[in-house]
Design a protein around this motif. Sequence first.
Motif, mmCIF file in Angstrom:
data_model
loop_
_atom_site.group_PDB
_atom_site.id
_atom_site.type_symbol
_atom_site.label_atom_id
_atom_site.label_comp_id
_atom_site.label_asym_id
_atom_site.label_seq_id
_atom_site.Cartn_x
_atom_site.Cartn_y
_atom_site.Cartn_z
ATOM 1 N N GLY A 1 8.874 0.250 -10.737
ATOM 2 C CA GLY A 1 7.549 0.481 -11.315
ATOM 3 C C GLY A 1 6.696 -0.775 -11.290
ATOM 4 N N ALA A 2 7.268 -1.908 -11.676
ATOM 5 C CA ALA A 2 6.526 -3.171 -11.659
ATOM 6 C C ALA A 2 6.164 -3.559 -10.233
ATOM 7 N N GLY A 3 7.102 -3.369 -9.310
ATOM 8 C CA GLY A 3 6.828 -3.677 -7.904
ATOM 9 C C GLY A 3 5.708 -2.825 -7.341
ATOM 10 N N PHE A 4 5.717 -1.538 -7.667
ATOM 11 C CA PHE A 4 4.650 -0.655 -7.190
ATOM 12 C C PHE A 4 3.305 -1.049 -7.783
ATOM 13 N N ALA A 5 3.278 -1.391 -9.058
ATOM 14 C CA ALA A 5 2.022 -1.796 -9.704
ATOM 15 C C ALA A 5 1.484 -3.073 -9.072
ATOM 16 N N ILE A 6 2.340 -4.061 -8.872
ATOM 17 C CA ILE A 6 1.907 -5.325 -8.271
ATOM 18 C C ILE A 6 1.461 -5.100 -6.832
ATOM 19 N N PHE A 7 2.207 -4.314 -6.078
ATOM 20 C CA PHE A 7 1.843 -4.005 -4.690
ATOM 21 C C PHE A 7 0.479 -3.315 -4.631
ATOM 22 N N SER A 8 0.233 -2.371 -5.514
ATOM 23 C CA SER A 8 -1.036 -1.643 -5.509
ATOM 24 C C SER A 8 -2.210 -2.562 -5.812
ATOM 25 N N VAL A 9 -2.067 -3.432 -6.779
ATOM 26 C CA VAL A 9 -3.151 -4.343 -7.137
ATOM 27 C C VAL A 9 -3.424 -5.338 -6.007
ATOM 28 N N VAL A 10 -2.367 -5.888 -5.429
ATOM 29 C CA VAL A 10 -2.543 -6.864 -4.353
ATOM 30 C C VAL A 10 -3.171 -6.207 -3.133
ATOM 31 N N MET A 11 -2.689 -5.046 -2.741
ATOM 32 C CA MET A 11 -3.239 -4.370 -1.557
ATOM 33 C C MET A 11 -4.684 -3.942 -1.787
ATOM 34 N N ALA A 12 -5.035 -3.536 -2.975
ATOM 35 C CA ALA A 12 -6.415 -3.147 -3.253
ATOM 36 C C ALA A 12 -7.354 -4.336 -3.123
ATOM 37 N N THR A 13 -6.912 -5.501 -3.572
ATOM 38 C CA THR A 13 -7.778 -6.673 -3.437
ATOM 39 C C THR A 13 -7.843 -7.169 -1.999
ATOM 40 N N LEU A 14 -6.782 -6.971 -1.227
ATOM 41 C CA LEU A 14 -6.782 -7.446 0.154
ATOM 42 C C LEU A 14 -7.566 -6.539 1.097
ATOM 43 N N ILE A 15 -7.382 -5.230 0.998
ATOM 44 C CA ILE A 15 -7.996 -4.334 1.977
ATOM 45 C C ILE A 15 -9.156 -3.523 1.415
ATOM 46 N N GLY A 16 -9.482 -3.710 0.152
ATOM 47 C CA GLY A 16 -10.581 -2.953 -0.457
ATOM 48 C C GLY A 16 -11.941 -3.447 0.004
ATOM 49 N N PRO A 17 -12.967 -2.599 -0.091
ATOM 50 C CA PRO A 17 -14.307 -3.022 0.314
ATOM 51 C C PRO A 17 -14.873 -4.074 -0.633
#
Length: 119
Positions: free
Chosen positions: A14-30
């Motif tokens: 759960g923690a890994g998924f949360a961290i992955f989601s936040v990092v990926m959103a900041t990297l590939i988000g508009p």
Amino acid sequence: MNAYAPILVLGALGAGFAIFSVVMATLIGPRRYNRAKLEAYECGIEPTPTPAGGGRFPIKYYLTAMLFIVFDIEIVFLYPWAVSFDALGIFGLVEMLLFVLTVFVAYVYVWRRGGLEWD
């Protein structure tokens, strides 16, 4: 320790998924920010400016919020009782009746004092 391993693995996933989601959103988000996107959204209503120290809320707002939390938490106590009603017997019934009576007395007190009126 073996009994807690599945819980620890689930927590790590759960923690890994949360961290992955936040990092990926900041990297590939508009990143096309403008003034309208950076303003607070208040259900389509134009936001009103607030003072530097923050706006004041009426005490009724806080009173209503606290009453909701208190009565909501008291109702949550009914669920475990309902699940184990057969095992508790007459003792559990009497205790729950006392509990519900206490909640009812508190509700009548709040009602008589005008805590449920939003004027």
